[in-house]
Design an enzyme around this catalytic site. Structure first.
Site, short mmCIF file in Angstrom:
data_model
loop_
_atom_site.label_atom_id
_atom_site.label_comp_id
_atom_site.label_asym_id
_atom_site.label_seq_id
_atom_site.Cartn_x
_atom_site.Cartn_y
_atom_site.Cartn_z
N ASP A 197 -0.04 32.16 89.92
CA ASP A 197 0.89 31.05 90.04
C ASP A 197 0.25 29.96 90.89
OD1 ASP A 197 3.48 30.47 89.14
OD2 ASP A 197 4.40 30.88 91.08
N HIS A 232 -6.32 42.30 95.34
CA HIS A 232 -6.17 40.85 95.50
C HIS A 232 -6.71 40.43 96.87
CE1 HIS A 232 -4.11 36.93 95.71
NE2 HIS A 232 -4.04 37.02 94.39
N PHE A 272 -6.63 29.42 93.12
CA PHE A 272 -7.13 29.65 94.48
C PHE A 272 -7.62 28.39 95.19
CE2 PHE A 272 -7.58 33.82 92.40
CZ PHE A 272 -6.84 34.60 93.29
N TYR A 304 -0.12 27.18 93.88
CA TYR A 304 0.48 27.06 95.21
C TYR A 304 1.75 26.21 95.10
CZ TYR A 304 -4.06 28.64 97.02
OH TYR A 304 -5.20 29.35 97.30
#
Length: 220
Positions: A65, A186, A78, A67
Site C-alpha cells: 500500500d 518484511h 518503499f 504511504y
C-alpha cells in the site's frame, strides 16, 4: 480520470485497461481524489511503471500500500518524497550496508533504483490520507497482478524480491524456472526485530544472479 501509462506497458495491458473492471476502478479513484485527500499525487500514481519501462526491468520489489501520511507517497514502493526516512526503509538501508559492506549518504528517494531497472511496485497504487488499506480490493490488485504475470511471461532472468506474507502470496504468478525469487520477512520493525529481515542478503544475491546472467548489477 485520465492517467498516462508508458507505452511499453500499455500495449501489453490494453485488454485489462479497456475492461469494465478497470474503468470502474478509475471511476472510484476519480471520486476519491475529488472528495478526499489521497496519495500519491495523481501525476505520480504510475511513477514506478513510467520510470521503469518493461524493456529495462532487471528486478522487481513488491510492496502493498502507498504511504498514507503527507509528503511521503511517491508512486514507488518503499520510496518517500520526504527526507525523513520511515522505519521500513531504514531497515532496508541497514541490510544493504551490512550485506554489501557499503556506506552511503542516503535520502528516501529511490528513483535512482528505478533508473537502473528496479520496478518498485505496490499492489495497490493509491490510498486515502490517514486511511491505510482504504483503496484495497477496488481493482488495483488485479491490475498489478497482470503486471507481475506480464513480466514473468515476457522477460527472462528477473529478480523478484518478495518481503512479508502479502508479497509472498504472489509467488504463484511468477515462473521460478525463468526467474530468481527471493523471499524473507518484511523490513518493518515488527518483522525485522523478530529476526525475519536482517541477514537475508537479498541485495548481494540479486547482484550475483544478474552478473551470472551477464546483466549489469544494481548500484544499491
Amino acid at each position: 480520470m485520465s492517467l498516462k501509462l508508458d507505452d511499453s506497458w500499455e500495449k501489453y495491458l490494453n485488454h485489462h485497461i479497456n475492461s469494465n473492471e478497470f474503468k470502474n476502478l478509475l471511476s472510484f479513484i476519480k471520486k476519491e481524489y475529488n472528495n478526499h485527500i489521497c496519495y500519491p499525487k495523481k501525476q505520480l500514481i504510475f511513477s514506478a511503471l513510467n520510470n521503469c519501462p518493461l524493456n529495462k526491468i532487471k528486478l522487481v520489489i513488491l510492496g502493498q500500500d502507498p504511504y498514507h501520511n503527507p509528503n511521503q507517497a511517491s508512486g514507488y514502493a518503499f520510496s518517500v518524497l520526504d527526507e525523513k526516512i520511515p522505519p521500513s526503509l531504514t531497515n532496508i538501508f541497514i541490510e544493504i550496508e551490512n550485506d554489501l559492506n557499503v556506506k552511503k549518504d542516503r535520502n528516501g528517494d529511490l528513483s535512482v533504483w528505478a533508473n537502473q531497472g528496479v520496478l518498485m511496485l505496490n499492489s495497490t497504487l493509491t490510498v486515502r490520507k490517514n486511511k491505510p488499506g482504504s483503496h484495497k480490493n477496488k481493482g488495483w490488485e488485479k491490475f498489478t497482478d497482470e503486471i507481475i504475470k506480464l513480466i514473468s511471461l515476457k522477460k527472462n532472468n528477473i529478480v523478484f524480491m518478495l518481503w512479508g506474507n502479502y508479497a509472498k502470496n504472489k509467488i504463484g504468478l511468477i515462473d521460478n524456472k525463468k526467474h530468481l525469487i527471493l523471499t524473507s520477512g518484511h523490513p518493518s520493525p515488527l518483522s525485522a526485530n523478530r529476526g525475519l529481515w536482517f541477514g537475508n542478503k537479498h541485495f548481494s544475491k540479486a547482484n550475483n544472479f544478474l552478473k551470472k546472467n551477464h546483466i549489469d548489477k544494481i548500484d544499491w
